[in-house]
Design a protein around this motif. Sequence first.
Motif, PDB file in Angstrom:
ATOM      1  N   PRO A 160       1.933   9.487  19.901  1.00 39.41           N
ATOM      2  CA  PRO A 160       2.908  10.388  20.802  1.00 39.41           C
ATOM      3  C   PRO A 160       4.333   9.508  20.827  1.00 39.41           C
ATOM      4  O   PRO A 160       5.260   9.962  21.195  1.00 39.41           O
ATOM      5  CB  PRO A 160       2.168  10.204  22.020  1.00 39.41           C
ATOM      6  N   ALA A 161       4.323   8.316  20.274  1.00 39.55           N
ATOM      7  CA  ALA A 161       5.392   7.390  20.498  1.00 39.55           C
ATOM      8  C   ALA A 161       6.598   7.947  19.519  1.00 39.55           C
ATOM      9  O   ALA A 161       7.780   7.821  19.841  1.00 39.55           O
ATOM     10  CB  ALA A 161       5.171   5.895  20.222  1.00 39.55           C
ATOM     11  N   TYR A 162       6.422   8.732  18.496  1.00 41.20           N
ATOM     12  CA  TYR A 162       7.138   9.247  17.612  1.00 41.20           C
ATOM     13  C   TYR A 162       7.554  10.390  18.137  1.00 41.20           C
ATOM     14  O   TYR A 162       8.621  11.058  17.484  1.00 41.20           O
ATOM     15  CB  TYR A 162       6.843   9.409  16.302  1.00 41.20           C
ATOM     16  N   GLY A 163       7.094  11.145  19.237  1.00 44.06           N
ATOM     17  CA  GLY A 163       7.590  12.492  19.591  1.00 44.06           C
ATOM     18  C   GLY A 163       7.344  13.244  18.448  1.00 44.06           C
ATOM     19  O   GLY A 163       6.206  13.227  17.620  1.00 44.06           O
ATOM     20  N   ASN A 164       8.287  14.656  18.160  1.00 40.24           N
ATOM     21  CA  ASN A 164       8.041  15.444  17.233  1.00 40.24           C
ATOM     22  C   ASN A 164       8.677  14.694  15.806  1.00 40.24           C
ATOM     23  O   ASN A 164       9.802  13.994  15.643  1.00 40.24           O
ATOM     24  CB  ASN A 164       9.007  16.531  17.201  1.00 40.24           C
ATOM     25  N   ALA A 165       7.837  14.918  14.852  1.00 37.44           N
ATOM     26  CA  ALA A 165       8.114  14.077  13.421  1.00 37.44           C
ATOM     27  C   ALA A 165       7.747  14.858  12.314  1.00 37.44           C
ATOM     28  O   ALA A 165       7.109  15.604  12.222  1.00 37.44           O
ATOM     29  CB  ALA A 165       7.273  12.779  13.565  1.00 37.44           C
ATOM     30  N   ILE A 166       8.245  14.387  11.126  1.00 36.07           N
ATOM     31  CA  ILE A 166       8.084  14.887   9.906  1.00 36.07           C
ATOM     32  C   ILE A 166       7.974  13.689   8.850  1.00 36.07           C
ATOM     33  O   ILE A 166       8.782  12.720   8.923  1.00 36.07           O
ATOM     34  CB  ILE A 166       9.468  15.804   9.197  1.00 36.07           C
ATOM     35  N   VAL A 167       7.126  14.125   8.019  1.00 38.53           N
ATOM     36  CA  VAL A 167       7.039  13.001   6.785  1.00 38.53           C
ATOM     37  C   VAL A 167       7.029  13.792   5.463  1.00 38.53           C
ATOM     38  O   VAL A 167       6.631  14.729   5.360  1.00 38.53           O
ATOM     39  CB  VAL A 167       5.623  12.077   6.946  1.00 38.53           C
ATOM     40  N   VAL A 168       7.834  13.208   4.382  1.00 43.39           N
ATOM     41  CA  VAL A 168       8.093  13.918   3.286  1.00 43.39           C
ATOM     42  C   VAL A 168       7.588  13.175   2.081  1.00 43.39           C
ATOM     43  O   VAL A 168       7.899  11.672   2.160  1.00 43.39           O
ATOM     44  CB  VAL A 168       9.657  14.291   3.046  1.00 43.39           C
ATOM     45  N   ILE A 198      16.228  20.170   7.543  1.00 46.00           N
ATOM     46  CA  ILE A 198      14.589  19.998   7.802  1.00 46.00           C
ATOM     47  C   ILE A 198      14.343  20.037   9.410  1.00 46.00           C
ATOM     48  O   ILE A 198      13.340  20.441   9.765  1.00 46.00           O
ATOM     49  CB  ILE A 198      13.942  18.901   7.223  1.00 46.00           C
ATOM     50  N   ALA A 199      15.344  19.686  10.437  1.00 49.93           N
ATOM     51  CA  ALA A 199      15.136  19.486  11.685  1.00 49.93           C
ATOM     52  C   ALA A 199      16.546  19.151  12.392  1.00 49.93           C
ATOM     53  O   ALA A 199      17.388  19.258  11.598  1.00 49.93           O
ATOM     54  CB  ALA A 199      13.986  18.515  11.708  1.00 49.93           C
ATOM     55  N   LEU A 200      16.268  19.298  13.839  1.00 47.89           N
ATOM     56  CA  LEU A 200      17.302  18.852  14.602  1.00 47.89           C
ATOM     57  C   LEU A 200      16.929  17.540  15.351  1.00 47.89           C
ATOM     58  O   LEU A 200      15.698  17.357  15.856  1.00 47.89           O
ATOM     59  CB  LEU A 200      17.525  19.771  15.824  1.00 47.89           C
ATOM     60  N   SER A 201      17.881  16.801  15.544  1.00 44.82           N
ATOM     61  CA  SER A 201      17.567  15.417  16.250  1.00 44.82           C
ATOM     62  C   SER A 201      17.417  15.593  17.663  1.00 44.82           C
ATOM     63  O   SER A 201      17.805  16.776  18.171  1.00 44.82           O
ATOM     64  CB  SER A 201      19.096  14.393  16.015  1.00 44.82           C
ATOM     65  N   GLY A 202      16.371  14.497  18.224  1.00 46.42           N
ATOM     66  CA  GLY A 202      16.296  14.942  19.728  1.00 46.42           C
ATOM     67  C   GLY A 202      16.168  13.762  20.632  1.00 46.42           C
ATOM     68  O   GLY A 202      16.618  12.523  19.925  1.00 46.42           O
ATOM     69  N   ASN A 203      15.285  13.632  21.566  1.00 50.21           N
ATOM     70  CA  ASN A 203      15.110  12.356  22.300  1.00 50.21           C
ATOM     71  C   ASN A 203      13.405  12.205  22.477  1.00 50.21           C
ATOM     72  O   ASN A 203      13.200  12.287  23.754  1.00 50.21           O
ATOM     73  CB  ASN A 203      16.017  12.404  23.398  1.00 50.21           C
ATOM     74  N   THR A 204      12.822  13.055  21.835  1.00 49.57           N
ATOM     75  CA  THR A 204      11.137  13.360  22.258  1.00 49.57           C
ATOM     76  C   THR A 204      10.588  11.829  21.866  1.00 49.57           C
ATOM     77  O   THR A 204      10.811  11.183  20.849  1.00 49.57           O
ATOM     78  CB  THR A 204      10.695  14.195  21.253  1.00 49.57           C
ATOM     79  N   GLY A 205       9.367  11.594  22.591  1.00 45.39           N
ATOM     80  CA  GLY A 205       8.546  10.535  22.163  1.00 45.39           C
ATOM     81  C   GLY A 205       9.226   9.330  23.051  1.00 45.39           C
ATOM     82  O   GLY A 205       9.646   9.333  24.213  1.00 45.39           O
ATOM     83  N   ASN A 206       8.649   8.229  22.600  1.00 40.70           N
ATOM     84  CA  ASN A 206       8.997   6.734  23.188  1.00 40.70           C
ATOM     85  C   ASN A 206      10.552   6.406  22.728  1.00 40.70           C
ATOM     86  O   ASN A 206      10.789   5.943  21.759  1.00 40.70           O
ATOM     87  CB  ASN A 206       8.376   5.840  22.642  1.00 40.70           C
TER      88      ASN A 206
END
Length: 239
Positions: A160-168, A198-206
């Motif tokens: 959860p510390a990473y919030g929404n995340a993607i790995v390529v 691939i995404a939009l930046s945010g402030n989710t997770g830790n």
Amino acid sequence: MKRASNQHTNRPSVSRVRGAVLAAGLGASVALGAGTAFASGTTDAAGTAPLSASTTADSVAQQASAQSKAAAAAKKIAAQKASDAKKKAEDKKKAAKKNAASWKTPVKKYTLSASYGTGGARWAAKHSGQDFAVPVGTPVTAAHTGTIVKAGPNGGGDGPAYGNAIVVKHANGKYSQYAHLSKINVNVGQKVKTGQKIALSGNTGNSSGPHLHFEIRTTPNYGSALNPAAFLRSVHVSI
């Protein structure tokens, strides 16, 4: 008186004998002189025949021709080496440009914040990536061509510390990770290209504020991160 007269008539005169001897001697001298002159004209003091002027000139011309050919060959070799060195430098420059074009930063306008290896209360150990401070909703793009292997909340499975995340996953065996996203635009198994959104930046997770957390990993999972800034420099990308 008659007998004495006959004897005197048959005897050669002294003057005739002397003339014959002188003539023979002169002929022999002339013949000997001619032979000596002929011999001296065909051999030198060592008894060998000297080179003629034309033979010497031919030898000099042949040497000059050989030297000229050798100089031309050396010049050709030097020119080829210079050409090869120039081509090698150009190829290296092209490769560098190609590498620079094949990898990019994940966001265009940013401020670098927390760096790899720094300490802080938000991380269980040292910081595992490079943070790019950007406003929420900033387009996030793939740093390099690859395949999506993780995408979703809970860090895509990394916590959860990473919030929404993607790995390529990339062809060179490396993986790039993008975290604290506000929106994910790709799915697992999808192929993406360098610079593709691939995404939009945010402030989710830790997260202490809007930013993109970016990692370079040797596996798709947490704990295998490399210094992303150093890696990007190695592929000719400055941040």
